[in-house]
Write a protein that holds these residues in place. Structure first.
Motif: not given
Length: 490
Positions: A407-412, A478-486
């Protein structure tokens, strides 16, 4: 050749039970094989690649037989063929029912040992790629146990054949050395990665406490074994017209659903195979008996486990990566053959076809060369071993959040967890693992649909507009990961 252990030990190919898919029967053809490959791949198989690989398949099987691979034969001398999931007929060439991978590796290792021009440096791992002048110039190496620093081996060409990323998951059929490190070091050097989100989960790993989980080969279902739950109910007939021989992703999700609901899924071989399992499938029977299970008298408890990574280093038809000087073959690569869901027993076939293509391409790229210097590596002082607790936590994250269903929530949450673990260690080995994990989770978050081995509970349907292969660099992931962190810190 650089190998963490003596050649063949801990290698993914040695664990392969099914065999090599090839149109070897009188009622078969490469075109049929290619059609099944494309159909199983859920819309993202490269048709040209599928046609090329299946056309060469039988040639490679015959070459292996000449080198001593003891494929099962009929009384008339032909190959004994097994049928596996999503194949429309029996076309898997096997050894003793379920021992093809190990037998093929044994034959090839014998050939390597007998070839004076091949040097094997064992007990060593690659921890990174050396890059200079816009091309790969060599490898960084360390002792396989991690108890050394890094040294450098310069080379005019590097070929990665390091296996996949299944060991990044806590429940896996992959050996412990196969944790995405090859993919990770290539990505860290800047190589493009394709289809990273597509991970195949094998539906019939034997459910036990072992790591890795032993496998109950798909050939058992090809011989008529059925999946039942704790209540003795056969559940695949209500899921797909092909029941137990549906594509792997379909069967894996059904097994996972039964397991999650507390209705322990099991593979029942009793009626179809019975006491003959010991002679026809000795590897599976041995695994069961070691666990106190008699497959001739009781069903085998099974679970879905990370098995094969369809994604990998993006390569050309000759195994060339996007980085000059770097080639990749086998599961660490992504050729476009498997699409979103690998057809059973196409994995060894792909490695054979692309192994030869890459060898010819490297020879053409380098031209004539003299004798190579004797290969040697003296480990410098240091320690590159990853922290065991960090590795265990990473594997739990991948199983829980980037597994059979996502899920989006789990992947983030997974991406945040990976970033936190990465920040706490400077081990280059662990950094390669987190790079691979970031690519898988990042690509999975970006693909807002369900397709093949990638299933999103928040986007449960396939989107025809997304029937395309993905391509990504580590910087993009890593940009996608940074978005999840943000999203958390905002």
């Amino acid at each position: 050749m650089i190998s963490p252990k003596p050649l063949g030990e801990g290698a993914s190919s040695a664990f392969a039970q099914g065999g090599v898919a090839a149109a070897a029967g009188p009622d078969d053809s490469p075109a049929r094989h290619a059609a099944d490959t494309i159909r199983a791949g859920a819309g993202t198989v490269d048709q040209r690649v599928a046609e090329q690989v299946t056309a060469e398949a039988l040639e490679h099987v015959l070459a292996l037989a000449e080198r001593g691979a003891p494929f099962d034969r009929t009384g008339a001398g032909g190959f004994v063929l097994s049928r596996e999931a999503a194949h429309d007929r029996a076309r898997v060439v096997r050894v003793k029912g379920d021992g093809a991978g190990r037998a093929i590796m044994t034959a090839l290792i014998g050939a390597v040992r007998a070839t004076p021009s091949v040097q094997a440096l064992e007990g060593v791992i690659a921890t990174g790629l050396e890059v200079g002048g816009g091309r790969v110039t060599g490898l960084r190496l360390a002792a396989a146990d991690g108890q050394s620093g890094e040294g450098v081996l310069l080379a005019p060409a590097v070929l990665l054949a390091t296996g996949g990323a299944g060991g990044l998951y806590a429940r896996t059929t992959n050996p412990g050395s196969i944790r995405g490190q090859g993919l990770g070091i290539a990505a860290l050097a800047g190589a493009a990665v394709a289809d990273a989100e597509f991970v195949q989960f094998h539906p019939t790993a034997i459910d036990c406490d072992a790591d890795p989980l032993p496998l109950a080969t798909e050939a058992l279902r090809g011989e008529g074994a059925v999946l039942v739950n704790a209540g003795g109910e056969r559940f695949m007939t209500a899921v797909h017209p092909d029941a137990e021989l549906a594509p792997r992703d379909v069967v894996a999700r059904a097994v996972f659903a039964e397991w999650r609901a507390g209705r322990r899924p099991m593979l029942d071989t009793r009626a179809a195979i019975g006491t003959a399992i010991d002679t026809r499938f000795p590897t599976v029977a041995g695994s069961c008996r070691a666990l106190g299970i008699d497959p001739a008298l009781e069903p085998i408890p099974v679970t879905a486990a990370a098995h094969y990574h369809m994604g990998g280093i993006a390569v050309s038809e000759a195994g060339r990566s996007s980085l000059p000087g770097l080639w990749a073959i086998g599961e660490v690569s992504c050729t476009g053959l498997h699409g979103a869901n690998r057809l059973a027993s196409n994995g060894l076939l792909e490695a054979l076809v692309y192994g030869r293509s890459a060898a010819h391409d490297i020879a053409m790229a380098l031209g004539a060369s003299g004798a190579a210097p004797e290969l040697a590596f003296t480990p410098p002082p240091g320690d590159v071993a990853p922290p065991e607790d960090a590795v265990a936590r990473l594997r739990r994250i991948m199983t829980e959040e980037v597994g059979v269903t996502r899920s989006g929530e789990g992947l983030r949450a997974a991406l945040r967890g990976i970033a936190e673990l990465e920040a706490r260690t400077d081990s280059p080995v662990f950094r390669a693992m987190t790079a691979a994990a970031t690519l898988i989770a990042g690509a999975a978050l970006a693909r807002e649909e369900s397709r093949g081995g990638h299933y999103r509970t928040d986007f449960p349907d396939a989107d025809p507009k997304r029937a395309l292969r993905s391509r990504m660099t580590l910087a993009g992931a890593e940009r996608i990961r940074a978005g999840a962190m943000g999203e958390v810190t905002a």
